[in-house]
Design an enzyme around this catalytic site. Structure first.
Site, PDB file in Angstrom:
ATOM      1  N   LEU A 282      -1.136   6.685  -6.637  1.00  0.00           N
ATOM      2  CA  LEU A 282      -0.111   7.175  -5.700  1.00  0.00           C
ATOM      3  C   LEU A 282       1.283   6.950  -6.276  1.00  0.00           C
ATOM      4  O   LEU A 282       1.629   5.828  -6.645  1.00  0.00           O
ATOM      5  CB  LEU A 282      -0.228   6.458  -4.355  1.00  0.00           C
ATOM      6  CG  LEU A 282      -1.595   6.472  -3.668  1.00  0.00           C
ATOM      7  CD1 LEU A 282      -1.473   5.898  -2.254  1.00  0.00           C
ATOM      8  CD2 LEU A 282      -2.178   7.875  -3.627  1.00  0.00           C
TER       9      LEU A 282
ATOM     10  N   GLY B 226       6.321   8.345  -3.618  1.00  0.00           N
ATOM     11  CA  GLY B 226       7.451   7.713  -2.922  1.00  0.00           C
ATOM     12  C   GLY B 226       8.765   7.847  -3.667  1.00  0.00           C
ATOM     13  O   GLY B 226       8.786   8.053  -4.883  1.00  0.00           O
TER      14      GLY B 226
ATOM     15  N   ARG C 187      15.116   1.845  -3.255  1.00  0.00           N
ATOM     16  CA  ARG C 187      15.734   0.537  -3.505  1.00  0.00           C
ATOM     17  C   ARG C 187      16.074   0.300  -4.981  1.00  0.00           C
ATOM     18  O   ARG C 187      16.787  -0.644  -5.312  1.00  0.00           O
ATOM     19  CB  ARG C 187      14.834  -0.590  -2.978  1.00  0.00           C
ATOM     20  CG  ARG C 187      14.982  -0.793  -1.476  1.00  0.00           C
ATOM     21  CD  ARG C 187      14.056  -1.886  -0.972  1.00  0.00           C
ATOM     22  NE  ARG C 187      12.667  -1.432  -0.896  1.00  0.00           N
ATOM     23  CZ  ARG C 187      11.615  -2.240  -0.784  1.00  0.00           C
ATOM     24  NH1 ARG C 187      11.788  -3.551  -0.787  1.00  0.00           N
ATOM     25  NH2 ARG C 187      10.394  -1.745  -0.696  1.00  0.00           N
TER      26      ARG C 187
ATOM     27  N   THR D  84       0.597   6.882   2.853  1.00  0.00           N
ATOM     28  CA  THR D  84      -0.369   6.704   1.764  1.00  0.00           C
ATOM     29  C   THR D  84      -1.686   7.443   2.039  1.00  0.00           C
ATOM     30  O   THR D  84      -2.347   7.906   1.106  1.00  0.00           O
ATOM     31  CB  THR D  84      -0.667   5.206   1.575  1.00  0.00           C
ATOM     32  OG1 THR D  84      -0.977   4.635   2.861  1.00  0.00           O
ATOM     33  CG2 THR D  84       0.511   4.465   0.984  1.00  0.00           C
TER      34      THR D  84
ATOM     35  N   ASP E 128       3.557   2.153  -9.187  1.00  0.00           N
ATOM     36  CA  ASP E 128       4.636   1.181  -9.416  1.00  0.00           C
ATOM     37  C   ASP E 128       4.108  -0.245  -9.515  1.00  0.00           C
ATOM     38  O   ASP E 128       4.851  -1.201  -9.312  1.00  0.00           O
ATOM     39  CB  ASP E 128       5.691   1.285  -8.304  1.00  0.00           C
ATOM     40  CG  ASP E 128       5.123   1.030  -6.916  1.00  0.00           C
ATOM     41  OD1 ASP E 128       3.891   0.856  -6.784  1.00  0.00           O
ATOM     42  OD2 ASP E 128       5.909   1.014  -5.948  1.00  0.00           O
TER      43      ASP E 128
ATOM     44  N   ASN F 210      -2.674  -6.878   1.968  1.00  0.00           N
ATOM     45  CA  ASN F 210      -3.325  -5.726   1.338  1.00  0.00           C
ATOM     46  C   ASN F 210      -2.540  -5.367   0.084  1.00  0.00           C
ATOM     47  O   ASN F 210      -1.345  -5.070   0.146  1.00  0.00           O
ATOM     48  CB  ASN F 210      -3.310  -4.560   2.330  1.00  0.00           C
ATOM     49  CG  ASN F 210      -3.683  -3.234   1.681  1.00  0.00           C
ATOM     50  OD1 ASN F 210      -4.411  -3.205   0.696  1.00  0.00           O
ATOM     51  ND2 ASN F 210      -3.182  -2.144   2.257  1.00  0.00           N
TER      52      ASN F 210
ATOM     53  N   ARG G  62      18.208   2.160 -40.458  1.00  0.00           N
ATOM     54  CA  ARG G  62      18.146   3.291 -39.524  1.00  0.00           C
ATOM     55  C   ARG G  62      16.936   4.172 -39.846  1.00  0.00           C
ATOM     56  O   ARG G  62      16.276   3.986 -40.867  1.00  0.00           O
ATOM     57  CB  ARG G  62      19.471   4.053 -39.575  1.00  0.00           C
ATOM     58  CG  ARG G  62      20.622   3.205 -39.006  1.00  0.00           C
ATOM     59  CD  ARG G  62      21.972   3.778 -39.355  1.00  0.00           C
ATOM     60  NE  ARG G  62      22.067   5.180 -39.000  1.00  0.00           N
ATOM     61  CZ  ARG G  62      22.978   6.014 -39.497  1.00  0.00           C
ATOM     62  NH1 ARG G  62      23.867   5.573 -40.391  1.00  0.00           N
ATOM     63  NH2 ARG G  62      23.006   7.274 -39.123  1.00  0.00           N
TER      64      ARG G  62
ATOM     65  N   LYS H 222      19.674   4.669 -44.284  1.00  0.00           N
ATOM     66  CA  LYS H 222      19.219   5.763 -43.416  1.00  0.00           C
ATOM     67  C   LYS H 222      18.565   6.824 -44.279  1.00  0.00           C
ATOM     68  O   LYS H 222      19.124   7.187 -45.315  1.00  0.00           O
ATOM     69  CB  LYS H 222      20.405   6.364 -42.666  1.00  0.00           C
ATOM     70  CG  LYS H 222      20.011   7.435 -41.679  1.00  0.00           C
ATOM     71  CD  LYS H 222      21.070   8.517 -41.538  1.00  0.00           C
ATOM     72  CE  LYS H 222      21.081   9.441 -42.733  1.00  0.00           C
ATOM     73  NZ  LYS H 222      21.928  10.621 -42.584  1.00  0.00           N
TER      74      LYS H 222
ATOM     75  N   ALA I 188      26.697  -4.422 -55.743  1.00  0.00           N
ATOM     76  CA  ALA I 188      27.342  -4.757 -54.472  1.00  0.00           C
ATOM     77  C   ALA I 188      28.406  -3.736 -54.105  1.00  0.00           C
ATOM     78  O   ALA I 188      29.046  -3.132 -54.970  1.00  0.00           O
ATOM     79  CB  ALA I 188      27.980  -6.136 -54.577  1.00  0.00           C
TER      80      ALA I 188
HETATM   81  C1  UD1 Z   1       1.375  -0.013   1.559  1.00  0.00           C
HETATM   82  C2  UD1 Z   1       0.239  -0.392   2.501  1.00  0.00           C
HETATM   83  C3  UD1 Z   1       0.340  -1.877   2.805  1.00  0.00           C
HETATM   84  C4  UD1 Z   1       0.296  -2.679   1.526  1.00  0.00           C
HETATM   85  C5  UD1 Z   1       1.388  -2.223   0.592  1.00  0.00           C
HETATM   86  C6  UD1 Z   1       1.256  -2.889  -0.744  1.00  0.00           C
HETATM   87  C7  UD1 Z   1      -0.207   1.569   3.821  1.00  0.00           C
HETATM   88  C8  UD1 Z   1      -0.038   2.225   5.131  1.00  0.00           C
HETATM   89  N1  UD1 Z   1       0.350   0.382   3.699  1.00  0.00           N
HETATM   90  O1  UD1 Z   1       2.603  -0.259   2.220  1.00  0.00           O
HETATM   91  O2  UD1 Z   1      -0.745  -2.264   3.658  1.00  0.00           O
HETATM   92  O3  UD1 Z   1       0.433  -4.064   1.809  1.00  0.00           O
HETATM   93  O4  UD1 Z   1       1.279  -0.806   0.382  1.00  0.00           O
HETATM   94  O5  UD1 Z   1       2.357  -2.592  -1.522  1.00  0.00           O
HETATM   95  O6  UD1 Z   1      -0.859   2.101   2.957  1.00  0.00           O
HETATM   96  N2  UD1 Z   1       3.205   6.636  -1.517  1.00  0.00           N
HETATM   97  C9  UD1 Z   1       2.920   7.970  -1.646  1.00  0.00           C
HETATM   98  N3  UD1 Z   1       3.150   8.787  -0.607  1.00  0.00           N
HETATM   99  C10 UD1 Z   1       3.631   8.343   0.574  1.00  0.00           C
HETATM  100  C11 UD1 Z   1       3.917   6.967   0.713  1.00  0.00           C
HETATM  101  C12 UD1 Z   1       3.691   6.134  -0.361  1.00  0.00           C
HETATM  102  O7  UD1 Z   1       2.477   8.413  -2.702  1.00  0.00           O
HETATM  103  O8  UD1 Z   1       3.804   9.153   1.484  1.00  0.00           O
HETATM  104  C13 UD1 Z   1       3.012   5.746  -2.666  1.00  0.00           C
HETATM  105  C14 UD1 Z   1       4.291   5.150  -3.156  1.00  0.00           C
HETATM  106  O9  UD1 Z   1       4.865   5.958  -4.172  1.00  0.00           O
HETATM  107  C15 UD1 Z   1       3.843   3.805  -3.701  1.00  0.00           C
HETATM  108  C16 UD1 Z   1       2.649   3.464  -2.811  1.00  0.00           C
HETATM  109  O10 UD1 Z   1       2.209   4.665  -2.238  1.00  0.00           O
HETATM  110  O11 UD1 Z   1       3.385   3.916  -5.022  1.00  0.00           O
HETATM  111  C17 UD1 Z   1       2.994   2.453  -1.736  1.00  0.00           C
HETATM  112  O12 UD1 Z   1       4.046   2.936  -0.956  1.00  0.00           O
HETATM  113  P1  UD1 Z   1       4.968   1.945  -0.128  1.00  0.00           P
HETATM  114  O13 UD1 Z   1       5.817   2.763   0.759  1.00  0.00           O
HETATM  115  O14 UD1 Z   1       5.586   0.965  -1.028  1.00  0.00           O
HETATM  116  O15 UD1 Z   1       3.869   1.125   0.697  1.00  0.00           O
HETATM  117  P2  UD1 Z   1       3.766   0.876   2.227  1.00  0.00           P
HETATM  118  O16 UD1 Z   1       3.229   2.105   2.868  1.00  0.00           O
HETATM  119  O17 UD1 Z   1       4.966   0.251   2.756  1.00  0.00           O
HETATM  120 CA    CA Z   2       5.598  -1.161  -1.788  1.00  0.00          CA
END
Ligand code: UD1
Ligand code: CA
Length: 507
Positions: free
Chosen positions: A12, A15, A19, A89, A114, A181, A344, A362, A391
């Site tokens: 995944l 996002g 931050r 997610t 990430d 989690n 280089r 280089k 030199a």
């Molecule tokens: C999620 C989990 C949480 C867990 C945490 C660990 C869910 C609902 N919650 O939190 O239980 O403790 O991860 O870090 O799953 N992403 C997508 N599409 C989206 C949202 C997120 O691809 O719509 C990806 C983000 O790019 C990232 C990952 O999912 O790589 C986690 O997203 P993030 O928003 O950090 O996690 P939470 O949903 O807050």
């Molecule tokens: Ca996160």
């Protein structure tokens, strides 16, 4: 124990990563010489899944082309799935499934783009546990000191996984739970597919939660479980640049430690930075303050540092590289580089060659045993074997319009302060005198000199700088000198300039 490849891994990465406060997408920020996403995909690919899918949305085009280049490095197919407007997610995983065969069964692993320290062996352990227990869902959990922000692992009276509750949906009692989690799971494909179809967005964030699959699967009678990892670093994500640096330092610590365990001497692990792709042979020694970036490859018994930065540089057996900055260079076996050398791209130093203090190179191929010991720029040049460049010389490679090459033969001894006005060729065994400006080719065995005779204007200082310290010193010298020196007013014959060339050698 045979390691069983999952049917698919979904990474995944849709996002926004706000931050990070960066124009660069979060998953493209690097640690240890690879982007976060490159680390994540490498770990996933290591399990040998039939399908590997990355879910994208934020900065889609930029990240998709990055995924393509990672797929090239890994030499395997990596699919991209686009997430739509529905956030969460769960939706991300659902979008990934659209890229996979509808009737796929077996284990589907979900990870994050990430989370860079996660290893292939941890994923294998998750899959192994999941399949051995015949679970429908196995979530990787961890006990952490500060669980704020994470989804909490809620267990039933028997200690079995019941459901996952997000921080924002949690009451006080759930928020007190320290088991979190990680967001890394193994799913039975059909359970994931069926449960996701039933997940809604009825929660504090209005998102489709992947975590809801657990509650749904369990109430449907499937086995769900949490596998706890002791290595919290492996499940930690980089959400801002503070965490990025923390993860970078920890990953570096792990890389350096694994090299030490494989026989590399690292004098000061704290100030040694080694990228993921660097190859070090046993009995390499790394002195303090060294950074090895990209595809560096260092052979046995080489000594690197102190205070040296090399990128994509190959160092031969037993070479020494001290206080040097090098990139895309090749340093031969037994060669000596530094201190204060700047290599280089395109620098190739032959075996037992030398590049000394304040030497910049280089696009330069410098043959076996040849030396450029001091204060010299060698650009766009070929130097044969066992030649010595005096030199303070400059390979004048640029005429303001184009770059030209200088070719120097073997066993050549060039004097100090020589300018090579490219394009120019110096034949084997040739010599030059100090201060020569080489505009024309020098035949093999010739001595090239370009000197107007030195002229001394007697008494110039006393006449033009009367009363100065210099004039007084000169006066004193004249007063105390034997009579004969005044008569010897022309420059004394110091012999041929070849002596100048010889004076340079091996110095
Ligand atoms: C999620 C989990 C949480 C867990 C945490 C660990 C869910 C609902 N919650 O939190 O239980 O403790 O991860 O870090 O799953 N992403 C997508 N599409 C989206 C949202 C997120 O691809 O719509 C990806 C983000 O790019 C990232 C990952 O999912 O790589 C986690 O997203 P993030 O928003 O950090 O996690 P939470 O949903 O807050
Ligand atoms: Ca996160």
């Amino acid at each position: 124990m045979p390691q069983h490849s999952p049917a698919a891994v979904i990474v995944l990465a849709a996002g926004a990563g706000t931050r990070m406060k960066s124009a660069t997408p979060k998953v493209m920020h690097p640690i240890a010489g690879r982007s976060l996403l490159h680390h994540a995909i490498t770990a996933a690919a290591g399990t040998g899944p039939e399908h590997l899918v990355v879910v994208l949305r934020h900065a889609r085009e930029q990240v998709a082309s990055h995924v393509e280049s990672i797929a090239g490095v890994l030499d395997r197919s990596v699919l991209v799935a686009d997430q739509d407007d529905v956030p969460g997610t769960g939706r991300a995983a659902e979008c990934a499934l659209t890229q996979l065969p509808e009737d796929m069964d077996g284990t589907v692993v979900v990870t994050y783009g990430d989370v860079p320290l996660l290893t292939t062996s941890t994923l294998f352990a998750l899959v192994e546990h999941h399949e051995a227990q015949s679970n429908a869902v196995t979530v990787l959990s961890a006990n952490v000191a500060n669980p704020a922000g994470y989804g909490r692992i809620v267990r039933d009276a028997a200690g079995d996984l019941e459901r996952i509750v997000e921080q924002k949906d949690a009451d006080e009692a759930v928020r007190a739970i320290g088991e979190i989690n990680s967001g890394i799971y193994a799913f039975e494909a059909s359970v994931l597919r069926d449960a996701l179809a039933r997940v809604d967005t009825d929660n504090a964030q209005g998102e489709k939660y992947l975590t809801d699959v657990i509650g749904i699967a369990r109430s449907g009678g499937s086995r769900v479980a949490a596998l706890t990892t002791d290595d919290v670093w492996q499940v930690e994500g980089a959400n801002d640049r503070v965490q990025l640096a923390q993860l970078g330092r920890e990953l570096n610590r792990r890389i350096v430690e694994s090299h030490m365990r494989a026989g590399v001497t690292v004098v000061d692990p704290e100030t040694t930075w080694i990228d993921s792709d660097v190859v070090l042979a046993p009995d390499v020694t790394i002195q303090p303050g060294v950074q090895l970036h990209g595809a560096c490859d260092i052979a046995a018994d080489a000594v690197i540092g102190p205070d040296t930065t090399l990128s994509d540089t190959e160092v031969g057996e037993g070479a020494t590289v001290i206080r040097t900055h090098g990139s895309l260079a090749v340093i031969g076996a037994g060669a000596a580089v530094g201190p204060f050398s700047y290599l280089r791209p395109g620098t190739e130093l032959g075996a037992s060659g030398k590049l000394g203090a304040f030497v910049e190179t280089k696009n330069a191929q410098i043959g076996e045993g040849s030396k450029v010991p001091h204060l010299t720029y060698v650009g766009d040049a070929t130097v044969g074997e066992h030649s010595n460049i005096g030199a303070s010389s400059v390979f004048v490679n640029y005429d303001g319009v184009k770059k030209q090459r200088t070719t120097i033969g073997s066993h050549v001894r060039m004097g100090s302060d020589t300018m090579y006005i490219a394009p120019v060729t110096v034949g084997d065994g040739a010599y030059s005198g100090a201060g020569a400006v080489i505009r024309d080719d020098v035949p093999a065995g010739a001595l090239a000199i370009k000197e107007g005779r030195q002229r001394n204007i007697e008494g110039w200082v006393e006449k033009n700088r009367p009363g100065s310290a210099a004039a007084q010193a000169a006066q004193l010298a004249h007063d105390t000198a034997p009579e004969s020196t005044a008569a010897d007013s022309a420059a004394p014959d110091r012999g041929t300039s070849a002596d100048d060339a010889d004076r340079n050698k091996e110095s």
